[in-house]
Design a protein around this motif. Sequence first.
Motif, PDB file in Angstrom:
ATOM      1  N   ASP A 346      41.253   7.483  -6.023  1.00  0.00           N
ATOM      2  CA  ASP A 346      42.190   8.007  -7.018  1.00  0.00           C
ATOM      3  C   ASP A 346      41.644   9.201  -7.783  1.00  0.00           C
ATOM      4  OD1 ASP A 346      43.834   5.939  -6.240  1.00  0.00           O
ATOM      5  OD2 ASP A 346      43.299   4.629  -7.909  1.00  0.00           O
ATOM      6  N   ARG A 347      40.361   9.503  -7.640  1.00  0.00           N
ATOM      7  CA  ARG A 347      39.785  10.670  -8.321  1.00  0.00           C
ATOM      8  C   ARG A 347      39.808  11.930  -7.456  1.00  0.00           C
ATOM      9  NH1 ARG A 347      36.097   6.787 -10.213  1.00  0.00           N
ATOM     10  NH2 ARG A 347      34.460   7.350  -8.728  1.00  0.00           N
ATOM     11  N   THR A 348      40.270  11.832  -6.237  1.00  0.00           N
ATOM     12  CA  THR A 348      40.321  13.023  -5.382  1.00  0.00           C
ATOM     13  C   THR A 348      41.104  14.137  -6.076  1.00  0.00           C
ATOM     14  OG1 THR A 348      40.141  11.755  -3.333  1.00  0.00           O
ATOM     15  CG2 THR A 348      41.172  13.925  -3.179  1.00  0.00           C
ATOM     16  N   GLY A 349      40.494  15.293  -6.147  1.00  0.00           N
ATOM     17  CA  GLY A 349      41.119  16.434  -6.806  1.00  0.00           C
ATOM     18  C   GLY A 349      40.590  16.687  -8.194  1.00  0.00           C
ATOM     19  N   GLU A 350      40.037  15.655  -8.857  1.00  0.00           N
ATOM     20  CA  GLU A 350      39.486  15.858 -10.194  1.00  0.00           C
ATOM     21  C   GLU A 350      38.273  16.784 -10.132  1.00  0.00           C
ATOM     22  OE1 GLU A 350      38.557  12.275 -12.218  1.00  0.00           O
ATOM     23  OE2 GLU A 350      40.634  11.569 -12.305  1.00  0.00           O
ATOM     24  N   ARG A 351      38.348  17.869 -10.869  1.00  0.00           N
ATOM     25  CA  ARG A 351      37.229  18.844 -10.922  1.00  0.00           C
ATOM     26  C   ARG A 351      36.787  19.230  -9.509  1.00  0.00           C
ATOM     27  NH1 ARG A 351      33.017  15.712 -14.277  1.00  0.00           N
ATOM     28  NH2 ARG A 351      31.768  17.586 -13.887  1.00  0.00           N
ATOM     29  N   GLY A 352      37.759  19.392  -8.635  1.00  0.00           N
ATOM     30  CA  GLY A 352      37.489  19.873  -7.288  1.00  0.00           C
ATOM     31  C   GLY A 352      36.999  18.833  -6.314  1.00  0.00           C
ATOM     32  N   LEU A 353      36.925  17.551  -6.727  1.00  0.00           N
ATOM     33  CA  LEU A 353      36.368  16.518  -5.854  1.00  0.00           C
ATOM     34  C   LEU A 353      37.181  16.410  -4.568  1.00  0.00           C
ATOM     35  CD1 LEU A 353      33.967  14.557  -6.165  1.00  0.00           C
ATOM     36  CD2 LEU A 353      35.611  12.811  -6.871  1.00  0.00           C
ATOM     37  N   PRO A 354      36.531  16.426  -3.393  1.00  0.00           N
ATOM     38  CA  PRO A 354      37.268  16.402  -2.130  1.00  0.00           C
ATOM     39  C   PRO A 354      37.754  14.994  -1.792  1.00  0.00           C
ATOM     40  CG  PRO A 354      34.933  16.359  -1.664  1.00  0.00           C
ATOM     41  CD  PRO A 354      35.065  16.472  -3.170  1.00  0.00           C
ATOM     42  N   GLU A 355      38.458  14.893  -0.691  1.00  0.00           N
ATOM     43  CA  GLU A 355      38.936  13.584  -0.244  1.00  0.00           C
ATOM     44  C   GLU A 355      37.744  12.670   0.049  1.00  0.00           C
ATOM     45  OE1 GLU A 355      38.582  16.155   3.464  1.00  0.00           O
ATOM     46  OE2 GLU A 355      39.195  16.382   1.371  1.00  0.00           O
ATOM     47  N   ALA A 356      37.983  11.372  -0.120  1.00  0.00           N
ATOM     48  CA  ALA A 356      36.935  10.379   0.129  1.00  0.00           C
ATOM     49  C   ALA A 356      37.167   9.716   1.481  1.00  0.00           C
ATOM     50  CB  ALA A 356      36.933   9.324  -0.973  1.00  0.00           C
ATOM     51  N   TYR A 357      36.076   9.285   2.119  1.00  0.00           N
ATOM     52  CA  TYR A 357      36.125   8.589   3.399  1.00  0.00           C
ATOM     53  C   TYR A 357      35.335   7.286   3.260  1.00  0.00           C
ATOM     54  CZ  TYR A 357      37.851  12.927   5.433  1.00  0.00           C
ATOM     55  OH  TYR A 357      38.603  14.052   5.707  1.00  0.00           O
ATOM     56  N   LEU A 358      35.983   6.184   3.580  1.00  0.00           N
ATOM     57  CA  LEU A 358      35.321   4.878   3.536  1.00  0.00           C
ATOM     58  C   LEU A 358      34.762   4.602   4.929  1.00  0.00           C
ATOM     59  CD1 LEU A 358      34.629   2.408   1.855  1.00  0.00           C
ATOM     60  CD2 LEU A 358      36.848   1.422   2.487  1.00  0.00           C
ATOM     61  N   LEU A 359      33.462   4.814   5.092  1.00  0.00           N
ATOM     62  CA  LEU A 359      32.828   4.751   6.405  1.00  0.00           C
ATOM     63  C   LEU A 359      32.214   3.386   6.703  1.00  0.00           C
ATOM     64  CD1 LEU A 359      31.086   8.254   6.446  1.00  0.00           C
ATOM     65  CD2 LEU A 359      33.400   7.622   7.172  1.00  0.00           C
ATOM     66  N   GLY A 360      32.260   2.499   5.744  1.00  0.00           N
ATOM     67  CA  GLY A 360      31.750   1.149   5.962  1.00  0.00           C
ATOM     68  C   GLY A 360      32.190   0.264   4.818  1.00  0.00           C
ATOM     69  N   PHE A 361      32.548  -0.981   5.123  1.00  0.00           N
ATOM     70  CA  PHE A 361      32.965  -1.887   4.062  1.00  0.00           C
ATOM     71  C   PHE A 361      32.846  -3.327   4.531  1.00  0.00           C
ATOM     72  CE2 PHE A 361      36.231  -4.613   2.169  1.00  0.00           C
ATOM     73  CZ  PHE A 361      35.808  -4.578   0.849  1.00  0.00           C
ATOM     74  N   ARG A 362      32.318  -4.156   3.633  1.00  0.00           N
ATOM     75  CA  ARG A 362      32.313  -5.609   3.839  1.00  0.00           C
ATOM     76  C   ARG A 362      32.287  -6.262   2.470  1.00  0.00           C
ATOM     77  NH1 ARG A 362      27.208  -8.073   6.473  1.00  0.00           N
ATOM     78  NH2 ARG A 362      26.650  -8.519   4.306  1.00  0.00           N
ATOM     79  N   ALA A 363      33.153  -7.239   2.267  1.00  0.00           N
ATOM     80  CA  ALA A 363      33.247  -7.883   0.961  1.00  0.00           C
ATOM     81  C   ALA A 363      32.295  -9.051   0.825  1.00  0.00           C
ATOM     82  CB  ALA A 363      34.683  -8.350   0.716  1.00  0.00           C
ATOM     83  N   GLU A 364      31.965  -9.724   1.906  1.00  0.00           N
ATOM     84  CA  GLU A 364      31.213 -10.960   1.844  1.00  0.00           C
ATOM     85  C   GLU A 364      29.748 -10.707   1.488  1.00  0.00           C
ATOM     86  OE1 GLU A 364      34.880 -11.380   3.865  1.00  0.00           O
ATOM     87  OE2 GLU A 364      33.197 -10.071   4.361  1.00  0.00           O
TER      88      GLU A 364
END
Length: 602
Positions: A346-364
């Motif tokens: 949700d911060r993408t674009g703030e002060r020029g921040l580029p798009e984010a990429y979630l390259l790994g995720f695990r909740a456990e």
Amino acid sequence: MDLATLKNFKQAEYEEAADGYRAVGDMADTSMAAVEQRISAGIRAELEGVAAKAALDELKELAKNFHYAQTECDLVSTALNGFAFDMGAARQHLVAAIADAEGDGCKVNQDGSVSFPAGAKPGAEKPADGGTVTGSAGGTELSDNIERQAINIHPNPNYGKAVGYANRIADALKEGADADAKWAPKLRALKADDDLKVSDRDWADAQSDTGGVREAGETYLNSTPQPPKNGSPQDNANWWKNLTPEQQEAWLAMRPEAVGALDGLPSPVRDEANRVVLAEKTGSYRTELNGMPKPPANEWTWITAGMYPAKVHTDEWMAWNRQYGDRYRELEKGLKGMDAIQARFDRTGERGLPEAYLLGFRAEGNGRAIVANGNPDTADHQAVYVPGTTSNLSGISGDISRMENVWRVADGQKNGSVSTITWLGYDAPQDIVKDSPFSHYANDGAPAYNQFLNGLDASRTVDTDPHRTAIGHSYGTTLIGSAARQGTLNADDVILAGSPGVQVPKAEQMDVPKGHVWNQEADGDFVPDIGRFGHGGTDWDGPFTIPSDERFGANQLTTDTEGHSDYWKEGTESLRNQGLVVAGKGDDAPLKPPPNPTPGVR
């Protein structure tokens, strides 16, 4: 299932329908990207105030709708392809059985029975009459033995042939009926509530849908090329490139957690897969948490023990804690980390921040989170940051923010595009006293770090090689040192901040070009001193050399922060120096003067 229905099954029509749903899913994905990366990012970059916030809130909900529509459409498409595959296989078996029967002089009837002509066995005086048999699907060892005996006894040799064809037809019809019974409820379940809001329960239901399609589609997915077992990132990349679009969609829909974890795949693909897992896990965790009793408000009470009062938990709280406490806290911690990842989106674009990429995720467990600022597949400069002791999913917010700050400084150098990555891809020590003195956390996590760095090469989509910096903080520096010691550290520069030791005594052993190991030790940072007395990153046989020691041979960057955790504080020289190295301008970063010789140390 009757013979005519299966024989006339139009596999291509279901595959065309699947293509249609896939096209709608692709349009939803494109629309979500436009909302998040162009419209919302533009508002954050240019506008402020109540109206802007209200617009962003509405756009966030719209993006959720597009994401949910994409996920469900992909599941429908995959389910239709799976159904078509299973039914098509059954039809092929039926058609082959009919053709073989008719080619052998038999007639297949509309009810699936097989009529056979008159015939005589060798030595018979006259032909035995023809007849009709009905097959049976499956069969047991006993029934098969009885059937063989009947065939041997029967005077007509065509009887046995007819029985074989009838059984094949029965098997094919049962195969079709089983496919229909398996897929029909899965397809009926793929529908959303009749409202315009995507709720946590909707995402929890999507997770259930994914499991249902995966279970039903096991045969279909197993028919596609499988990911390389223990493959290199390049092997993974080749596997993905050689899949058809339909096969790629099947893997994304049925096994998003597997696709998202494969180093070497394109970053947008891993991001798409992991965002589905994130959304589904968020929905299921929050739905479960909301369904649990909340902890009693009266957690504490006072009792008198001897002459002095003591603060203790109430009986009500203790009873709740015994039954729900561990799971409740686990869900809360997981959601804290998942919300932090979503907040970065949700911060993408703030002060020029580029798009984010979630390259790994695990909740456990302690969790996993690999979050990139900007697309590393095309970036001229990459930085991959490893956090240290106590790092886990619930605390990922601060680690993500650190790499946002590095991105802004490095991007501001105007020396090419930048992608900075927070890599929580290992089980970090959770206690500075009980855990961090031991090296196995670093040794166990180092191969995964090396694999990830190699994957950034395999997923590259431009012809130029990137300039890559490995950044470690605290115990994260120990992991980077272990990665260099165990294999090839695929980096051009290394930045070590607050390091207690890196398992090697010389900078030249960090597997990067000479002069490209950079170290920071701030005033009041106690962690390097811990390393001087023995740590998981130092040699327990001594001497205890750490990167801050002159004999180690690192470039000692200047710092203007204090303590162990402020190396990435905005507006500081400590942060600026890291940004210069990441942007390929390390020679512009000021260094500390050499210390005075320490008595007794040579």
